[in-house]
Write an enzyme that holds these catalytic residues in place. Sequence first.
Site, mmCIF file in Angstrom:
data_model
loop_
_atom_site.group_PDB
_atom_site.id
_atom_site.type_symbol
_atom_site.label_atom_id
_atom_site.label_comp_id
_atom_site.label_asym_id
_atom_site.label_seq_id
_atom_site.Cartn_x
_atom_site.Cartn_y
_atom_site.Cartn_z
ATOM 1 N N CYS A 105 -4.451 47.143 -47.172
ATOM 2 C CA CYS A 105 -5.986 47.571 -47.340
ATOM 3 C C CYS A 105 -5.940 48.885 -48.144
ATOM 4 O O CYS A 105 -7.116 49.139 -48.350
ATOM 5 C CB CYS A 105 -7.060 47.334 -46.060
ATOM 6 S SG CYS A 105 -6.927 45.726 -45.364
ATOM 7 N N HIS A 117 -13.836 53.469 -43.658
ATOM 8 C CA HIS A 117 -13.204 52.388 -43.862
ATOM 9 C C HIS A 117 -13.901 51.136 -42.930
ATOM 10 O O HIS A 117 -14.050 50.070 -43.705
ATOM 11 C CB HIS A 117 -11.612 52.581 -43.108
ATOM 12 C CG HIS A 117 -10.863 51.306 -43.373
ATOM 13 N ND1 HIS A 117 -10.701 50.587 -44.778
ATOM 14 C CD2 HIS A 117 -10.217 50.481 -42.454
ATOM 15 C CE1 HIS A 117 -9.938 49.747 -44.633
ATOM 16 N NE2 HIS A 117 -9.724 49.324 -43.240
ATOM 17 N N GLU A 136 -11.614 55.178 -36.252
ATOM 18 C CA GLU A 136 -12.025 56.190 -37.318
ATOM 19 C C GLU A 136 -13.002 57.130 -37.153
ATOM 20 O O GLU A 136 -12.820 58.547 -37.238
ATOM 21 C CB GLU A 136 -12.536 54.976 -38.374
ATOM 22 C CG GLU A 136 -12.751 56.003 -39.767
ATOM 23 C CD GLU A 136 -13.065 55.090 -40.788
ATOM 24 O OE1 GLU A 136 -13.326 55.589 -41.889
ATOM 25 O OE2 GLU A 136 -13.244 53.751 -40.724
ATOM 26 N N LYS A 141 -18.759 48.319 -46.536
ATOM 27 C CA LYS A 141 -18.266 46.792 -46.067
ATOM 28 C C LYS A 141 -19.304 45.986 -45.451
ATOM 29 O O LYS A 141 -19.198 44.852 -45.347
ATOM 30 C CB LYS A 141 -17.124 46.818 -45.483
ATOM 31 C CG LYS A 141 -15.717 47.293 -46.015
ATOM 32 C CD LYS A 141 -14.436 47.623 -45.114
ATOM 33 C CE LYS A 141 -13.348 47.956 -45.726
ATOM 34 N NZ LYS A 141 -13.358 49.475 -46.081
ATOM 35 N N HIS A 176 -14.872 43.016 -46.605
ATOM 36 C CA HIS A 176 -13.597 43.759 -46.770
ATOM 37 C C HIS A 176 -12.962 43.039 -47.881
ATOM 38 O O HIS A 176 -12.398 42.047 -47.798
ATOM 39 C CB HIS A 176 -12.893 43.680 -45.747
ATOM 40 C CG HIS A 176 -11.887 44.470 -45.314
ATOM 41 N ND1 HIS A 176 -11.249 45.331 -46.512
ATOM 42 C CD2 HIS A 176 -11.041 44.992 -44.468
ATOM 43 C CE1 HIS A 176 -10.395 46.067 -46.197
ATOM 44 N NE2 HIS A 176 -10.300 45.772 -44.837
ATOM 45 N N PHE A 183 -3.026 47.360 -42.771
ATOM 46 C CA PHE A 183 -1.910 46.536 -41.846
ATOM 47 C C PHE A 183 -0.816 47.192 -42.259
ATOM 48 O O PHE A 183 -0.410 47.446 -43.483
ATOM 49 C CB PHE A 183 -2.023 45.253 -42.159
ATOM 50 C CG PHE A 183 -2.837 44.535 -41.410
ATOM 51 C CD1 PHE A 183 -3.827 45.225 -40.633
ATOM 52 C CD2 PHE A 183 -3.135 42.991 -41.821
ATOM 53 C CE1 PHE A 183 -4.824 44.220 -39.877
ATOM 54 C CE2 PHE A 183 -4.279 42.278 -41.001
ATOM 55 C CZ PHE A 183 -5.031 43.168 -40.281
#
Length: 421
Positions: A165, A305, A316, A337, A342, A403
């Site tokens: 991502c 994010h 976050e 998002k 996403h 990830f």
Amino acid sequence: MLVKRVVITGLGTINPIGDNPDDYFSNLNSGVSGSTHITRFDTSLFKTKFACEIRNYSPERFGIDIKEARKHDRFTQYALIAADQAITDSGIPLNEENLCRTGVIIGSGIGGVETLTQEIRDYTEGQPPRFSPFLIPKIITNIASGSVSIKYGFRGPNFATTSACTSSANALCVAASLIQLGKADVMIAGGSEAPITLIAIGGFNSMRALSTNNDSYQTASRPFDATRDGFVIGEGAGILVLEEYEHAIKRGAKIYAEILGYGQNADAYHITAPSPEGVGASESMRIALEDAGISPDQVDYINAHGTSTPLGDIAELDAIKRVFGDAAYKINISSTKSMTGHLLGAAGAVEAIACIHAIRDGIIPPTINFQEKDAAIDYSLNLTLNAAQKRKVRVAVSNNFGFGGHNATIVFAAPGFIPFL
């Protein structure tokens, strides 16, 4: 060696809430959800039956003829469309001098997964079984940057970044560094992703990463809400034209923003979960602010994010408070998002464009779909819940985490923030 300055002179995007930057900005401001029932395949056996698709997409609608479209996976088509918009917007002359000093870096997390899925099905079901000669070039992640280079004749640095991502955020960071070091004058950079496929939906469902809120699919992407249950997958591309400052000034280019700095690091913790209390994320933000040479109280907006996952959103916001301290409570924070879903490897670039919109137009896009407070979240922070807010934005920060523990943070500033720009 004097490090050169990097500015943004062109924007392009195709995503679930906009076929171009203007439509994207309008729908961001209005808080439009891109979530819809999946139309690409039968979802009856899947826990998640919705996604943020680009609706009614056909390559012909964007000037890609059928013969050419057969050579490109959907993710490459999206990249070509967004790149064409950005290059046209920038007005960069396509002369010999520019062509040899212009590069392309387009990130993607999983590349041509739609083609791979279909080819395997065709092989197992075909009589006789066979593979397309276009299989390999259609699935490799670097083919998007290669295809843009081939179309326009750009002969500068050309490759892909693949870091889940953070793929397109890292593409922007690396592209900026090449200009700073004098290796290129112009970089076409961003990301593209087309993951709404059997494999992606099935895989993310198996790891319990996707929302399964099928009854309320249009509001299922709800960052910072107590009832969030996973992210909503999206698709599309975002491409920016990065240009060396003096090069842009010399040709009289319009300048949207400057890249002041960026941070890149790793959690070194877990393959999918964020490090406890967002330690890696906070360090990425610290590095970016230091690289930009600014203090926390100079930041006006953070595009989080904010994936709408139970652990990620909390980590976050904890990281933001750790880095920004008291200044965190004076900053607008939002997750776009909540509207686009996403976009995986394309998220960073599409969200960078949202930051530039905030800078240019003085509008903070909202975090939509908020309904219920989470006891673990500090709502004294301005999370720009449910409605856009007007604000003069001098500096915007974009966060992306992926990830594998990948983190990237980019700092954008308005023209004039540095007095001699």
